[in-house]
Design an enzyme around this catalytic site. Structure first.
Site, PDB file in Angstrom:
ATOM      1  N   CYS A  95     -11.995  -4.746  -1.565  1.00  0.00           N
ATOM      2  CA  CYS A  95     -13.242  -4.767  -0.827  1.00  0.00           C
ATOM      3  C   CYS A  95     -13.107  -5.774   0.317  1.00  0.00           C
ATOM      4  O   CYS A  95     -12.482  -6.812   0.174  1.00  0.00           O
ATOM      5  CB  CYS A  95     -14.470  -5.159  -1.647  1.00  0.00           C
ATOM      6  SG  CYS A  95     -14.863  -4.002  -2.944  1.00  0.00           S
ATOM      7  N   LYS A 100      -5.121  -3.207  -0.075  1.00  0.00           N
ATOM      8  CA  LYS A 100      -4.037  -4.103   0.328  1.00  0.00           C
ATOM      9  C   LYS A 100      -4.037  -5.412  -0.457  1.00  0.00           C
ATOM     10  O   LYS A 100      -3.015  -5.863  -0.911  1.00  0.00           O
ATOM     11  CB  LYS A 100      -4.196  -4.396   1.825  1.00  0.00           C
ATOM     12  CG  LYS A 100      -3.094  -5.210   2.420  1.00  0.00           C
ATOM     13  CD  LYS A 100      -1.981  -4.335   2.925  1.00  0.00           C
ATOM     14  CE  LYS A 100      -0.760  -5.095   3.327  1.00  0.00           C
ATOM     15  NZ  LYS A 100       0.452  -4.325   3.091  1.00  0.00           N
TER      16      LYS A 100
HETATM   17  C1  F6R Z   1       3.042  -1.762  -2.659  1.00  0.00           C
HETATM   18  C2  F6R Z   1       2.235  -2.958  -2.434  1.00  0.00           C
HETATM   19  C3  F6R Z   1       1.772  -3.755  -3.611  1.00  0.00           C
HETATM   20  C4  F6R Z   1       1.796  -5.259  -3.310  1.00  0.00           C
HETATM   21  C5  F6R Z   1       1.181  -6.048  -4.487  1.00  0.00           C
HETATM   22  C6  F6R Z   1       1.303  -7.553  -4.298  1.00  0.00           C
HETATM   23  O1  F6R Z   1       3.392  -1.174  -1.459  1.00  0.00           O
HETATM   24  O2  F6R Z   1       1.906  -3.282  -1.325  1.00  0.00           O
HETATM   25  O3  F6R Z   1       2.532  -3.463  -4.739  1.00  0.00           O
HETATM   26  O4  F6R Z   1       3.117  -5.645  -3.106  1.00  0.00           O
HETATM   27  O5  F6R Z   1      -0.152  -5.694  -4.627  1.00  0.00           O
HETATM   28  O6  F6R Z   1       0.614  -7.965  -3.150  1.00  0.00           O
HETATM   29  P1  F6R Z   1       0.810  -9.421  -2.554  1.00  0.00           P
HETATM   30  O7  F6R Z   1       2.215  -9.532  -2.073  1.00  0.00           O
HETATM   31  O8  F6R Z   1      -0.194  -9.539  -1.457  1.00  0.00           O
HETATM   32  O9  F6R Z   1       0.550 -10.387  -3.678  1.00  0.00           O
END
Ligand code: F6R
Length: 589
Positions: free
Chosen positions: A2, A584
């Site tokens: 969100c 994301k």
């Molecule tokens: C896959 C992807 C997710 C992130 C995961 C960790 O393409 O983007 O698997 O890698 O949610 O996110 P961060 O690195 O922001 O902790």
């Protein structure tokens, strides 16, 4: 998960809010909505769908007023429906709230409030405007009501509230979900991520747990007891144009193309800091690396690098499982946490526990000033600029580059490591241009396939897993990445005629054995796609990669796998930037 935004200042708020929500859409795209205040009235528009779709059917950016809040949703509690979309309101339509997080005790609060308040949604969020209403009816100001309401909430939250009775202000607060304030001469913002308002200002201040901000004519910060607190605004070194598509159809492609530059930028580190961290790692009695998703696969590559160059074994623990090992974390432990966003709830929770147990924390983060960065004893920034596509691409290679810097420093060869990284960048450019057409064709050829297997050994094993994850995220197909040696212990049973098997087999010490595993799949009818420097007769299709030293291979082997995932998404009519069900920044547990 969100995205929330609040704006007050010059000009109409709605178009500014809509633009900001567009920049936050990678945090959620199940529904979108905004609320403004105009002439003593609350104006709310919201609906299900991506922001563009909601804008087409509702005049979101036509709402009047120069103050407002907005939301893009990644559903947690309650289906993806219009009533569950944010902003949520009180009974009298005087208060509106946007929220990121989960109110864990919402059921209990709702049961208590229901005798006097009418609830219309199934969300956890809706208790917040009703709590604020309760306190304001009893005479509290908006900020007093927000403070009192937030003390009743369990779980994690960042929320922003407006009320027609105090029409010139937005009040926002947080606990365990990110909230950043931006301010320029006549405009103030509060948002889940500075990306939301980067086009307007890069002067930011971060809220800590329990703190509150009041945006009005001035920006006022209050502590958890409602007392004024001073905060410094800092400039973030991200340029707005880094967050635009720059002529590409999708962010994912632009960000894959940015990878050589991401590696170059990742090498731009304070050498003294890298040295201190390398020494810290070598001297620690116990080192545990923790991360989620793609960041964890980068950590698995990092583990090979560390053990190859320092001769010591290091453990990688999935951040969502970290808490179950916390009894063995103590003040002799160094935790290395990786997170692009620096806001991933599982990582933050693990790091908190580790700190409580006395551990030292180093992190590798892209988002400057993020929660993880602020909690860490030492931070290496990826320096990649914003990554807007939901599927991690350039930040993955930047994380690998940081592991290279640390491991070369552990072997007392930092300058050599930097030079070798820089030498690889043009090779990645070559790999991108050489393979694009072929991978596009392969994506078309396999567009009716729903099972993909990725195999590799040694340092590329984690790349196989990352390739499979990219395929799942972008194309919604079953994809598994595994050690080639593990195949015959079960998964081989799933290989049938024409099953695509992507064999990552650079010509190193793993080559012969991996090729032998590829034969085992071919004997069961697999369609073998080889990723290697040289063609091999077992390959039905060959993706050529440049020759590089074994320790750098993941930087070149991952590139065609990202492209294959991207083109597969397009071949299946998917939007690679906004995969269904995913966001994301995973800021809920
Ligand atoms: C896959 C992807 C997710 C992130 C995961 C960790 O393409 O983007 O698997 O890698 O949610 O996110 P961060 O690195 O922001 O902790």
């Amino acid at each position: 998960m969100c995205g929330i935004i609040g704006y007050v200042g010059d000009g109409a708020a709605a178009p500014i809010l809509v633009k900001a929500l567009g920049n936050l859409e990678c945090r959620g795209h199940d529904s979108a909505g905004i609320a403004t205040i105009n002439d003593g009235k609350l104006c709310v528009e919201k609906d299900v769908g991506k922001l563009d779709q909601v804008c087409e059917t509702h005049s979101l950016d036509g709402l009047p007023g120069n103050i407002g809040i907005g939301h893009v949703r990644w559903a947690t509690h309650g289906d993806v429906t219009q009533v569950n979309a944010h902003p949520h309101s009180d009974c009298k339509m005087q208060i509106a709230v946007v929220h990121n997080g989960i109110v864990e005790n919402y059921q209990e609060l709702r049961t208590r409030l229901e005798s006097k308040h009418v609830f219309v949604s199934q969300t956890d969020t809706e208790v917040i405007p009703h709590l604020i209403e309760e306190y304001m009816d009893a005479g509290a100001s908006l900020e007093e009501a927000v403070l009192k309401a937030s003390k009743e909430l369990k779980g994690c939250y960042a929320f922003a509230a407006v009320c027609v009775k105090e029409p010139d202000k937005i009040v926002a607060t947080r606990r365990e979900s990110p909230l950043v304030v931006g301010a320029s001469a006549h405009r103030s913002f509060v948002a889940s991520d500075a990306l939301a308002f980067l086009e307007e200002t890069n002067r930011v201040a971060f809220l800590e747990d329990g703190e509150m901000v009041v945006l009005g004519k001035n920006v006022t910060f209050l502590d958890k007891d409602g007392q004024p607190v001073k905060k410094e605004f800092k400039e973030v070194d991200w340029k707005w144009d880094q967050a635009s598509k720059q002529g590409f159809d999708f962010y994912m492609m632009k960000e894959i193309m940015d990878e050589p530059q991401a590696i170059r930028r990742a090498t731009m580190q304070d050498k003294k800091l890298v040295l201190e961290m390398a020494i810290g790692i070598l001297r620690s009695r116990q080192v545990v690396i923790t991360a989620c998703g793609s960041s964890r696969y980068a950590a698995l590559v990092g583990r090979y690098l560390f053990s190859r160059l320092s001769g010591q074994f290091y453990n990688v623990i999935m951040a969502s499982e970290f808490q179950y090992f916390s009894d063995s974390i103590d003040n002799n432990t160094l935790v290395i946490a990786l997170s692009r966003s620096g806001e991933t709830a599982d990582v933050i929770q693990g790091v908190k526990r580790a700190k409580d147990n006395g551990a030292t924390v180093y992190s590798m983060v892209n988002t400057v000033g993020s929660s993880l960065a602020r909690m860490s004893d030492k931070v290496l920034y990826l320096n990649c600029g914003p990554e807007m596509g939901v599927a991690t691409t350039k930040t993955f290679v930047a994380q690998l580059a940081l592991f290279h810097l640390l491991s070369f420093t552990m072997a007392n060869k930092l300058d050599d490591g930097v030079q070798q990284l820089l030498d690889i960048c043009p090779k990645i450019d070559g790999c991108l241009s050489k393979n694009s057409k072929k991978l596009q064709g392969l994506a078309q050829q396999t567009r009716d396939k729903n099972d993909f297997y990725y195999i590799a050994r040694g340092i590329n094993f984690a790349v196989a897993a990352e390739g499979a994850l990219k395929m799942k995220v972008t194309s919604y197909v079953h994809a598994e990445g595994m050690s080639a040696g593990e195949l015959k212990h079960g998964t081989l049973a799933l290989i049938e005629k024409d099953t695509p098997v992507i064999v990552i087999c650079p010509q190193d010490r793993t080559y012969e054995e991996t090729i032998s595993n590829a034969h085992e799949t071919k004997a069961r009818g697999a369609f073998v796609i080889g990723v290697s420097e040289k063609m091999h007769p077992i390959f039905d299709e060959w993706i050529e990669i440049p020759e590089v030293d074994e320790v750098f291979q993941p930087l070149v082997t991952v590139v065609p796998l990202q492209l294959l995932a991207y083109y597969s998404a397009l071949a299946r009519g998917r939007d690679p930037d906004k995969p269904r069900n995913l966001a994301k920044s995973v800021s809920v547990k």
